[in-house]
Design a protein around this motif. Structure first.
Motif, PDB file in Angstrom:
ATOM      1  N   ASP A 109     -22.874   1.696  -6.568  1.00  0.00           N
ATOM      2  CA  ASP A 109     -22.567   2.964  -7.248  1.00  0.00           C
ATOM      3  C   ASP A 109     -22.126   2.776  -8.700  1.00  0.00           C
ATOM      4  OD1 ASP A 109     -20.089   1.995  -6.700  1.00  0.00           O
ATOM      5  OD2 ASP A 109     -19.325   3.802  -5.726  1.00  0.00           O
ATOM      6  N   ASN A 110     -22.489   1.623  -9.277  1.00  0.00           N
ATOM      7  CA  ASN A 110     -22.399   1.436 -10.721  1.00  0.00           C
ATOM      8  C   ASN A 110     -20.978   1.541 -11.281  1.00  0.00           C
ATOM      9  OD1 ASN A 110     -24.066   0.710 -12.859  1.00  0.00           O
ATOM     10  ND2 ASN A 110     -24.133   2.804 -13.648  1.00  0.00           N
ATOM     11  N   ASN A 111     -19.973   1.191 -10.479  1.00  0.00           N
ATOM     12  CA  ASN A 111     -18.604   1.269 -11.004  1.00  0.00           C
ATOM     13  C   ASN A 111     -17.772   0.037 -10.669  1.00  0.00           C
ATOM     14  OD1 ASN A 111     -18.183   1.655  -8.304  1.00  0.00           O
ATOM     15  ND2 ASN A 111     -17.056   3.571  -8.495  1.00  0.00           N
ATOM     16  N   ALA A 112     -18.409  -1.121 -10.678  1.00  0.00           N
ATOM     17  CA  ALA A 112     -17.713  -2.353 -10.316  1.00  0.00           C
ATOM     18  C   ALA A 112     -16.523  -2.627 -11.235  1.00  0.00           C
ATOM     19  CB  ALA A 112     -18.680  -3.530 -10.363  1.00  0.00           C
ATOM     20  N   ALA A 113     -16.692  -2.386 -12.533  1.00  0.00           N
ATOM     21  CA  ALA A 113     -15.585  -2.665 -13.466  1.00  0.00           C
ATOM     22  C   ALA A 113     -14.362  -1.835 -13.102  1.00  0.00           C
ATOM     23  CB  ALA A 113     -16.027  -2.398 -14.902  1.00  0.00           C
ATOM     24  N   ALA A 114     -14.587  -0.584 -12.687  1.00  0.00           N
ATOM     25  CA  ALA A 114     -13.460   0.286 -12.302  1.00  0.00           C
ATOM     26  C   ALA A 114     -12.729  -0.282 -11.085  1.00  0.00           C
ATOM     27  CB  ALA A 114     -13.960   1.697 -12.009  1.00  0.00           C
ATOM     28  N   HIS A 115     -13.467  -0.833 -10.134  1.00  0.00           N
ATOM     29  CA  HIS A 115     -12.827  -1.431  -8.949  1.00  0.00           C
ATOM     30  C   HIS A 115     -11.979  -2.642  -9.344  1.00  0.00           C
ATOM     31  CE1 HIS A 115     -14.741   0.888  -5.744  1.00  0.00           C
ATOM     32  NE2 HIS A 115     -15.879   0.800  -6.411  1.00  0.00           N
ATOM     33  N   ILE A 116     -12.495  -3.461 -10.255  1.00  0.00           N
ATOM     34  CA  ILE A 116     -11.748  -4.667 -10.667  1.00  0.00           C
ATOM     35  C   ILE A 116     -10.481  -4.260 -11.413  1.00  0.00           C
ATOM     36  CG2 ILE A 116     -11.833  -6.778 -12.041  1.00  0.00           C
ATOM     37  CD1 ILE A 116     -14.943  -6.716 -11.560  1.00  0.00           C
ATOM     38  N   LYS A 117     -10.587  -3.278 -12.319  1.00  0.00           N
ATOM     39  CA  LYS A 117      -9.410  -2.817 -13.064  1.00  0.00           C
ATOM     40  C   LYS A 117      -8.375  -2.228 -12.118  1.00  0.00           C
ATOM     41  CE  LYS A 117     -12.224  -1.806 -17.122  1.00  0.00           C
ATOM     42  NZ  LYS A 117     -12.935  -0.729 -17.841  1.00  0.00           N
ATOM     43  N   SER A 118      -8.819  -1.483 -11.116  1.00  0.00           N
ATOM     44  CA  SER A 118      -7.902  -0.923 -10.119  1.00  0.00           C
ATOM     45  C   SER A 118      -7.193  -2.042  -9.362  1.00  0.00           C
ATOM     46  CB  SER A 118      -8.691  -0.042  -9.147  1.00  0.00           C
ATOM     47  OG  SER A 118      -7.911   0.306  -8.028  1.00  0.00           O
ATOM     48  N   SER A 119      -7.944  -3.077  -9.006  1.00  0.00           N
ATOM     49  CA  SER A 119      -7.360  -4.183  -8.231  1.00  0.00           C
ATOM     50  C   SER A 119      -6.268  -4.898  -9.010  1.00  0.00           C
ATOM     51  CB  SER A 119      -8.437  -5.199  -7.856  1.00  0.00           C
ATOM     52  OG  SER A 119      -9.424  -4.605  -7.062  1.00  0.00           O
ATOM     53  N   ILE A 120      -6.507  -5.147 -10.294  1.00  0.00           N
ATOM     54  CA  ILE A 120      -5.535  -5.943 -11.041  1.00  0.00           C
ATOM     55  C   ILE A 120      -4.361  -5.119 -11.557  1.00  0.00           C
ATOM     56  CG2 ILE A 120      -7.227  -7.710 -11.627  1.00  0.00           C
ATOM     57  CD1 ILE A 120      -7.201  -6.682 -14.471  1.00  0.00           C
ATOM     58  N   THR A 121      -4.509  -3.781 -11.601  1.00  0.00           N
ATOM     59  CA  THR A 121      -3.349  -2.966 -11.983  1.00  0.00           C
ATOM     60  C   THR A 121      -2.588  -2.472 -10.759  1.00  0.00           C
ATOM     61  OG1 THR A 121      -4.711  -0.973 -12.143  1.00  0.00           O
ATOM     62  CG2 THR A 121      -4.308  -2.189 -14.173  1.00  0.00           C
ATOM     63  N   SER A 122      -3.142  -2.602  -9.596  1.00  0.00           N
ATOM     64  CA  SER A 122      -2.514  -2.273  -8.311  1.00  0.00           C
ATOM     65  C   SER A 122      -2.580  -0.789  -7.980  1.00  0.00           C
ATOM     66  CB  SER A 122      -1.055  -2.720  -8.274  1.00  0.00           C
ATOM     67  OG  SER A 122      -0.520  -2.470  -6.987  1.00  0.00           O
ATOM     68  N   CYS A 123      -2.435  -0.487  -6.710  1.00  0.00           N
ATOM     69  CA  CYS A 123      -2.466   0.910  -6.242  1.00  0.00           C
ATOM     70  C   CYS A 123      -1.076   1.385  -5.840  1.00  0.00           C
ATOM     71  CB  CYS A 123      -3.458   1.083  -5.102  1.00  0.00           C
ATOM     72  SG  CYS A 123      -3.141   0.020  -3.716  1.00  0.00           S
ATOM     73  N   SER A 124      -0.046   0.569  -6.072  1.00  0.00           N
ATOM     74  CA  SER A 124       1.300   1.060  -5.759  1.00  0.00           C
ATOM     75  C   SER A 124       2.356   0.369  -6.602  1.00  0.00           C
ATOM     76  CB  SER A 124       1.609   0.916  -4.265  1.00  0.00           C
ATOM     77  OG  SER A 124       2.227  -0.290  -3.973  1.00  0.00           O
ATOM     78  N   VAL A 125       3.459   1.069  -6.830  1.00  0.00           N
ATOM     79  CA  VAL A 125       4.621   0.498  -7.522  1.00  0.00           C
ATOM     80  C   VAL A 125       5.885   0.934  -6.776  1.00  0.00           C
ATOM     81  CG1 VAL A 125       3.564   0.368  -9.820  1.00  0.00           C
ATOM     82  CG2 VAL A 125       4.782   2.444  -9.154  1.00  0.00           C
ATOM     83  N   ASN A 126       6.927   0.140  -6.899  1.00  0.00           N
ATOM     84  CA  ASN A 126       8.237   0.451  -6.310  1.00  0.00           C
ATOM     85  C   ASN A 126       9.273   0.576  -7.416  1.00  0.00           C
ATOM     86  OD1 ASN A 126       7.540   0.260  -3.502  1.00  0.00           O
ATOM     87  ND2 ASN A 126       7.410  -1.951  -3.789  1.00  0.00           N
ATOM     88  N   ILE A 127      10.177   1.540  -7.249  1.00  0.00           N
ATOM     89  CA  ILE A 127      11.270   1.708  -8.217  1.00  0.00           C
ATOM     90  C   ILE A 127      12.563   1.845  -7.428  1.00  0.00           C
ATOM     91  CG2 ILE A 127      12.176   3.075 -10.144  1.00  0.00           C
ATOM     92  CD1 ILE A 127       9.400   4.328 -10.415  1.00  0.00           C
ATOM     93  N   PRO A 128      13.612   1.113  -7.784  1.00  0.00           N
ATOM     94  CA  PRO A 128      14.898   1.328  -7.123  1.00  0.00           C
ATOM     95  C   PRO A 128      15.460   2.697  -7.504  1.00  0.00           C
ATOM     96  CG  PRO A 128      15.157  -0.193  -8.959  1.00  0.00           C
ATOM     97  CD  PRO A 128      13.686   0.081  -8.831  1.00  0.00           C
ATOM     98  N   ILE A 129      16.082   3.339  -6.540  1.00  0.00           N
ATOM     99  CA  ILE A 129      16.792   4.593  -6.836  1.00  0.00           C
ATOM    100  C   ILE A 129      18.273   4.246  -6.967  1.00  0.00           C
ATOM    101  CG2 ILE A 129      17.393   6.903  -6.015  1.00  0.00           C
ATOM    102  CD1 ILE A 129      14.767   6.801  -4.368  1.00  0.00           C
ATOM    103  N   ILE A 130      18.805   4.556  -8.137  1.00  0.00           N
ATOM    104  CA  ILE A 130      20.197   4.203  -8.449  1.00  0.00           C
ATOM    105  C   ILE A 130      20.923   5.480  -8.855  1.00  0.00           C
ATOM    106  CG2 ILE A 130      21.688   2.804  -9.937  1.00  0.00           C
ATOM    107  CD1 ILE A 130      19.139   0.979 -10.356  1.00  0.00           C
ATOM    108  N   ASP A 131      21.957   5.808  -8.123  1.00  0.00           N
ATOM    109  CA  ASP A 131      22.741   7.023  -8.406  1.00  0.00           C
ATOM    110  C   ASP A 131      21.849   8.273  -8.485  1.00  0.00           C
ATOM    111  OD1 ASP A 131      25.064   5.496  -8.456  1.00  0.00           O
ATOM    112  OD2 ASP A 131      24.856   5.094 -10.613  1.00  0.00           O
ATOM    113  N   GLY A 132      20.890   8.366  -7.580  1.00  0.00           N
ATOM    114  CA  GLY A 132      20.069   9.565  -7.479  1.00  0.00           C
ATOM    115  C   GLY A 132      18.930   9.663  -8.470  1.00  0.00           C
ATOM    116  N   LYS A 133      18.697   8.587  -9.255  1.00  0.00           N
ATOM    117  CA  LYS A 133      17.621   8.633 -10.258  1.00  0.00           C
ATOM    118  C   LYS A 133      16.763   7.367 -10.159  1.00  0.00           C
ATOM    119  CE  LYS A 133      20.308  11.282 -13.569  1.00  0.00           C
ATOM    120  NZ  LYS A 133      21.234  11.193 -14.686  1.00  0.00           N
ATOM    121  N   PRO A 134      15.476   7.488 -10.552  1.00  0.00           N
ATOM    122  CA  PRO A 134      14.654   6.272 -10.615  1.00  0.00           C
ATOM    123  C   PRO A 134      15.266   5.304 -11.637  1.00  0.00           C
ATOM    124  CG  PRO A 134      13.292   8.248 -10.853  1.00  0.00           C
ATOM    125  CD  PRO A 134      14.732   8.691 -10.937  1.00  0.00           C
TER     126      PRO A 134
END
Ligand code: ZN
Length: 134
Positions: A82-107
């Motif tokens: 489907d002609n979008n291999a570069a998009a898949h590689i960029k998605s892989s190396i930037t990741s599909c998730s991030v975590n942030i600690p919640i401190i005193d009710g705020k990110p």
């Protein structure tokens, strides 16, 4: 555990969309004072990163660096499908998730940090899932 979802309509083939305000609102609604916030995009051609959101050139530089490192149509095998291999590689190396600690009710983001959804194969409708644990 608390969970919310929202959708982002992207407007370009490639763009960064700042979702920091949405995340702050969801953390606030969760009522969690100390815990962990996971942000996830269930997509194979989008990404999530935490980085500077004050100077928009930071995201322009990131996209330019990714385009140089991962050029379109460079003989990628998946382009036959489907002609979008570069998009898949960029998605892989930037990741599909991030975590942030919640401190005193705020990110617990740094002064210059924001959460960015990265579109690599738009425009599309992207789903963002936010899960909070205390
Ligand atoms: Zn594909």
């Amino acid at each position: 555990m608390y969970r919310e979802e929202f959708f982002v309509e992207t407007n370009s083939h490639e763009e960064a969309i700042n979702i920091t305000n949405k995340i702050q609102e969801i953390v606030s609604r969760s009522g969690v004072k100390n815990g962990l916030c996971n942000i996830y995009v269930p997509h194979a051609t989008a990404g999530l990163i935490i980085n500077e959101d004050a100077d928009p050139n930071v995201m322009i530089d990131l996209f330019n660096a990714l385009r140089k490192s991962i050029p379109n149509h460079a003989g990628w095998l998946h382009d036959r499908i489907d002609n979008n291999a570069a998009a898949h590689i960029k998605s892989s190396i930037t990741s599909c998730s991030v975590n942030i600690p919640i401190i005193d009710g705020k990110p617990g983001l740094g002064t210059w940090q924001g959460v960015m959804l990265l579109e690599f194969d738009g425009p599309r409708r992207r789903r963002v899932i936010v899960t909070i644990i205390s």
